[in-house]
Scaffold this motif. Structure first.
Motif, PDB file in Angstrom:
ATOM      1  N   PHE A  10      67.261  17.369  88.476  1.00 45.40           N
ATOM      2  CA  PHE A  10      66.277  17.483  89.561  1.00 45.40           C
ATOM      3  C   PHE A  10      66.217  18.924  90.032  1.00 45.40           C
ATOM      4  O   PHE A  10      67.232  19.470  90.497  1.00 45.40           O
ATOM      5  N   GLU A  11      64.996  19.554  89.913  1.00 45.27           N
ATOM      6  CA  GLU A  11      64.829  20.925  90.393  1.00 45.27           C
ATOM      7  C   GLU A  11      64.901  20.977  91.906  1.00 45.27           C
ATOM      8  O   GLU A  11      65.439  21.901  92.495  1.00 45.27           O
ATOM      9  N   ARG A  12      64.304  19.970  92.544  1.00 52.83           N
ATOM     10  CA  ARG A  12      64.394  19.821  94.003  1.00 52.83           C
ATOM     11  C   ARG A  12      64.860  18.411  94.304  1.00 52.83           C
ATOM     12  O   ARG A  12      64.642  17.478  93.528  1.00 52.83           O
ATOM     13  N   THR A  13      65.490  18.266  95.435  1.00 55.10           N
ATOM     14  CA  THR A  13      66.041  16.954  95.799  1.00 55.10           C
ATOM     15  C   THR A  13      65.245  16.260  96.877  1.00 55.10           C
ATOM     16  O   THR A  13      65.608  15.156  97.290  1.00 55.10           O
ATOM     17  N   PHE A  14      64.141  16.869  97.325  1.00 56.46           N
ATOM     18  CA  PHE A  14      63.362  16.225  98.378  1.00 56.46           C
ATOM     19  C   PHE A  14      61.872  16.448  98.087  1.00 56.46           C
ATOM     20  O   PHE A  14      61.298  17.471  98.442  1.00 56.46           O
ATOM     21  N   LEU A  15      61.281  15.477  97.380  1.00 54.50           N
ATOM     22  CA  LEU A  15      59.865  15.528  97.030  1.00 54.50           C
ATOM     23  C   LEU A  15      59.207  14.230  97.487  1.00 54.50           C
ATOM     24  O   LEU A  15      59.636  13.144  97.096  1.00 54.50           O
ATOM     25  N   ILE A  16      58.188  14.333  98.335  1.00 53.10           N
ATOM     26  CA  ILE A  16      57.522  13.166  98.919  1.00 53.10           C
ATOM     27  C   ILE A  16      56.244  12.868  98.139  1.00 53.10           C
ATOM     28  O   ILE A  16      55.416  13.763  97.934  1.00 53.10           O
ATOM     29  N   VAL A  17      56.068  11.620  97.737  1.00 54.92           N
ATOM     30  CA  VAL A  17      54.823  11.171  97.113  1.00 54.92           C
ATOM     31  C   VAL A  17      54.305   9.966  97.887  1.00 54.92           C
ATOM     32  O   VAL A  17      55.091   9.187  98.440  1.00 54.92           O
ATOM     33  N   ASN A  18      52.978   9.821  97.921  1.00 53.69           N
ATOM     34  CA  ASN A  18      52.350   8.679  98.577  1.00 53.69           C
ATOM     35  C   ASN A  18      52.196   7.596  97.518  1.00 53.69           C
ATOM     36  O   ASN A  18      51.397   7.714  96.596  1.00 53.69           O
ATOM     37  N   CYS A  19      52.956   6.495  97.656  1.00 58.47           N
ATOM     38  CA  CYS A  19      53.014   5.549  96.556  1.00 58.47           C
ATOM     39  C   CYS A  19      53.298   4.145  97.050  1.00 58.47           C
ATOM     40  O   CYS A  19      53.609   3.925  98.220  1.00 58.47           O
ATOM     41  N   GLU A  20      53.168   3.206  96.101  1.00 58.13           N
ATOM     42  CA  GLU A  20      53.653   1.854  96.305  1.00 58.13           C
ATOM     43  C   GLU A  20      54.985   1.789  95.551  1.00 58.13           C
ATOM     44  O   GLU A  20      55.031   1.836  94.331  1.00 58.13           O
ATOM     45  N   GLU A  21      56.083   1.731  96.308  1.00 60.09           N
ATOM     46  CA  GLU A  21      57.431   1.936  95.785  1.00 60.09           C
ATOM     47  C   GLU A  21      57.741   1.031  94.605  1.00 60.09           C
ATOM     48  O   GLU A  21      58.226   1.487  93.553  1.00 60.09           O
TER      49      GLU A  21
END
Length: 876
Positions: free
Chosen positions: A762-773
């Motif tokens: 993981f290049e970054r550990t905090f990435l937010i996406v708008n999704c249906e989990e």
């Protein structure tokens, strides 16, 4: 005109002849003795055509200029003549009749001119020649009456001279140089011959406009003759000739008498001596008549030198009276007009009034066009000077130039336009057609002129008659589309504009019809209608809803499916916006309003947009539509319209949901073994610890170990339940690394069982996406399971997570056998799979889920080198 003296007699007869022939298609003309047309009248429509063949005022029809024709032949022979016009002198109209009759001056027996009736488009008219001959004889009779009146005036003058006890012999001549009275001595001496002519006179006809002298040797010696013209009404009607026998001294005339103006009139008594001199008009009267006249008046001597001008001349040319006096008129005239002026001035000096148009230079330098009427000035029956009345015709000349330019442009248009043009007279007979008419219909102009329009098919004659009545009554431009007939009998579609032509008084004098061949356009229209019909049939047969709107969002066209969707079958929808239709379909008000808002957003975006819209139905069901909106723009960027195509995908959505559930069950079944293993291991540990406790080996740490194993079992069961339980689709922000870790944890046991290691980068550990989990987890599980199954002998799976601008890249890299390139293109198709017991639905559903998240999924694979699956998702 050479016949100014006789024109008052000629004109009424010309008008009478015109009125008699107004309905016969004839033009009335009078040509002078040189063959030049000086009068032309008749129906304006005929004059339009006559102009085309140069049959106009000023044109010459003498034989030496126009060849054999009735006018020229009549001038040469002095006899009436009717000639059928030949092509050699009439290039356009080949069938016409010219009936001409000469008119002789009864005084001189010379031909004054020719009266003529020209029958355009008629080979023969039985009464035209007799009508012209009759009119010419009537004119000659009137001229003879006028000659008798002139001779009566001369006889009165002869009586006055006799009463004055004149001692010198004298005689009176009429205009034809005939002796009408003479002193008896002259008859005795033989000076008057049997034909009443003066012996020894200059060759007849000699001029009677100025004084002249001559001598003739006769019997006892030289006899002297002195001629003085007799002027009546400004025209010379005869002369007085004084005769001086040999050895008689001729009295010398007083020079001042020759140039004195006839302001006073001498009234003689019966005894012959002068009794009274009375002024006919006062000096103030004549001064006012001259100086206050609004017309410019100029008096010249016989050499053209200006003697006097009135104030109107100052206003006309800018020079003062003093500057103009004793100036020669030629100094004011533009050089190109000098020769013309000299010629006319010479004729005035011979007693012939003249009219001339010339240009003069204003004192300020600009040019003025003037029309001058020249008249001779008489004193004691002798011309002593010339006066001219000038009028500024600059504006008139400009109008003439404009008219000439307009006519040239019109002629150019008639010759070059592709439209057929026909000019009809008041009886709807053809007057003129252009070349486009000849090309379009096949008839030449000569074939149709003077007759009925031949282009009307028999089955449309009644319609054309009705149209004629309508245009005569309404006098308005009429346009219509109809069918016309060619010379070969074939028909063609035409667009016709018909308009009346009016004169300056508003009287209709002709009709103009402009016809355009629209056969090809009609054929194209019919083909277009047929294609439109086919297209409409096709569109109405489509299961998709199709709607066309203009640039303002107003409905232009919609197919049956679209109308059924909003229950607009019986509502006039064209020209209305969605918001307006919402008032007529209350149940769909919200949906229609949303459609209008969506259209505006599409226009603002400027490109095709695809979206899903949910429209509630009256039965309580909600239908889902896959909608494509295509905005249309003009070349300048303005809105032109929008095309909306939508498809009911409600059943498709249900099927997809069933497939998704089926795939979940398949995944759950495949995970069951791993889950069982995950649960069995903690249970074994718990059982061992409980056994130790039961045997009395009680330790506090055993309880901690048991609780830890129970938490592990609960975690596995919860993940399993979340995956298997149906969830409502609800997009929410989620942290992506956490989701991936949970999936890895879920499949870790299965990976270990297949000797597969999963590494996470993981290049970054905090990435937010708008999704249906749950849906994303389902995608990740499908991809990881496919990777594990692709490595039966074990291997390594890498999960790489990288941010790329406004998106995140998730890569799953395995070390399996890889996929053939030709098979990669088919991956994602329903029921296509590379696995022995696979259904192909898992990857298809994964594609759908990624697309629903506005993302993309790409598969790259090389045989024996593994496969990489890359998912791109937008990030918040």
């Amino acid at each position: 005109m050479q016949t100014e003296l006789h024109y008052p007699i000629l004109k009424p007869m010309l008008l009478q002849l015109k009125n008699q022939s107004i309905d016969t298609g004839h033009l009335i003309t009078f040509c002078n003795s040189s063959g030049d047309i000086v009068y032309l009248d008749g129906d304006v429509s005929l004059m339009l055509k006559a102009e085309d063949m140069n049959f106009v005022i000023g044109s010459s029809w003498a034989e030496n200029k126009a060849g054999t024709n009735a006018i020229g032949t009549s001038l040469v022979t002095g006899s009436p003549m009717q000639v059928f016009a030949g092509e050699h002198f009439c290039q356009e109209v080949q069938k016409w009749t010219c009936s001409a009759a000469p008119i002789r001056d009864p005084a001189t027996q010379k031909i004054l001119g020719v009266m003529n009736m020209t029958g355009l488009w008629r080979a023969y008219h039985p009464h035209s020649l007799s009508a012209v001959i009759s009119a010419a004889r009537t004119v000659e009779q009137e001229l003879y009456k006028q000659l008798e009146q002139e001779r009566f005036r001369l006889t009165e003058y002869y009586s006055d001279l006799l009463a004055s006890s004149a001692k010198t012999p004298f005689l009176i001549l009429d205009r034809g140089c005939k002796v009408i009275h003479a002193s008896p001595m002259l008859y005795i001496e033989g000076w008057i011959d049997a034909n009443d002519c003066l012996a020894g006179a200059p060759p007849a006809p000699f001029p009677l406009t100025s004084r002249m002298q001559w001598e003739v040797e006769h019997r006892r010696g030289f006899w002297r003759f002195e001629l003085s013209p007799y002027i009546y009404g400004g025209n010379p009607i005869g002369a007085i000739v004084y005769v001086f026998p040999p050895n008689v001294i001729k009295p010398v005339l007083n020079e001042s008498t020759l140039v004195s103006l006839p302001i006073e009139k001498e009234v003689e008594s019966a005894m012959g001596d002068i009794a009274v001199k009375t002024s006919v008009k006062s000096d103030a009267f004549y001064k006012s008549l001259f100086e206050d006249n609004p017309s410019a008046i100029i008096c010249y001597d016989l050499h053209g030198n200006i003697l006097e001008v009135n104030p109107a001349v100052e206003r006309l040319v800018g020079y003062t009276i003093e500057e103009l006096q004793n100036t020669n008129i030629e100094s004011l005239i533009l050089p190109e007009y000098v020769e013309k002026r000299v010629d006319h001035f010479a004729k005035v000096r011979m007693g012939k009034p003249q009219e001339i148009d010339i240009a003069v230079r204003h004192k300020n330098g600009h040019t003025i066009d003037v029309r001058i009427h020249y008249f001779p000035m008489f004193d004691q029956h002798e011309i002593i000077g010339v006066y001219g009345i000038a009028k500024d015709i600059t504006k008139h000349k400009q109008i003439e130039e404009d008219l000439k330019s307009t006519k040239e442009q019109l002629d150019l248009y008639l010759k070059n336009t592709v439209d057929s043009i026909v000019v009809l007279d008041l009886q709807f007979k053809v007057i003129k057609v252009n070349q486009a008419f000849e090309r379009m219909f096949g008839w030449t102009e000569q074939e149709v002129i003077g007759g009925e329009l031949p282009t009307i098919p028999d089955f449309l004659l009644d319609e054309f008659s009705r149209l004629q009545r309508e245009i005569v009554n309404s006098r308005h431009v009429t346009s219509y589309e109809t069918v016309r007939q060619r010379k070969d009998g074939s028909l063609l579609d035409v667009s016709t504009f018909m308009s009346p032509l009016s004169d300056t008084q508003g009287n209709v004098i002709a009709f103009v019809a402009i016809l355009r061949d629209i056969t090809e356009r009609k054929r194209m229209e019919e083909a277009l209608k047929e294609k439109e019909k086919q297209l409409r049939t096709l569109i109405n047969a489509m299961p998709d809803s199709v709607c066309f709107k203009d640039g303002e969002g107003r409905w232009v066209e919609a197919n049956d499916c679209c109308l059924r969707t909003f229950q607009l079958e019986n509502i006039p929808f064209q020209g209305k916006r969605d918001s307006e239709l919402a008032e007529t379909a209350p149940f769909f008000r919200t949906a229609l309003w949303q459609c209008e808002e969506s259209d505006n957003k599409v226009w603002e975006q400027g490109s095709t947009v695809r979206l899903e819209e949910i429209i509630p139905q009256p039965d309580g069901e909600c239908k889902v539509f896959d909608v494509s909106k295509v905005p249309l723009f003009d070349s300048d960027g303005r809105r032109k319209g929008i095309v909306v195509i939508s498809r009911d995908i409600t059943e498709l959505k249900r099927t997809e949901e069933l497939l998704r559930k089926s795939d979940k069950l398949s995944v759950v079944g495949q995970l069951a073994a791993g889950v069982a293993h995950e649960i069995r291991n903690p249970l074994t540990s718990i059982r061992g610890f409980i056994q130790f406790i039961k045997e009395g080996n009680y330790k506090e740490e055993y309880f901690h170990m048991i609780l830890s194993e129970l938490d592990r079992i609960q975690s596995v069961v919860n993940e399993f339940l979340v995956l298997a339980k149906p969830q409502a689709i609800n997009f929410q922000p989620r942290e992506l690394t956490s989701l991936l870790n949970q999936v890895v944890e879920l499949l870790k046991t299965e990976a270990i069982m297949n000797d597969v290691q999963i590494e996470v980068e993981f290049e970054r550990t905090f990435l937010i996406v708008n999704c249906e989990e749950n849906q994303l987890k389902q995608v990740f599980i499908n991809i990881l399971k496919n990777a594990i199954e692709a490595m039966p002998n074990g291997g390594e799976i890498k999960i790489q997570l990288q941010q790329q601008q406004n998106a995140v890249s998730i890569r799953f890299i395995d070390q399996g056998d890889g996929i053939d390139e030709d098979r990669i293109q088919k991956l994602g198709e329903p029921f296509y799979t590379t696995k022995e017991k696979g259904t192909g639905l898992g990857l298809m559903i994964s594609y759908k889920i990624v697309q629903a998240h506005r993302g993309s999924m790409k598969i790259n694979s090389q045989k024996n080198r593994g496969t990489t699956v890359e998912i791109m998702l937008p990030i918040e």
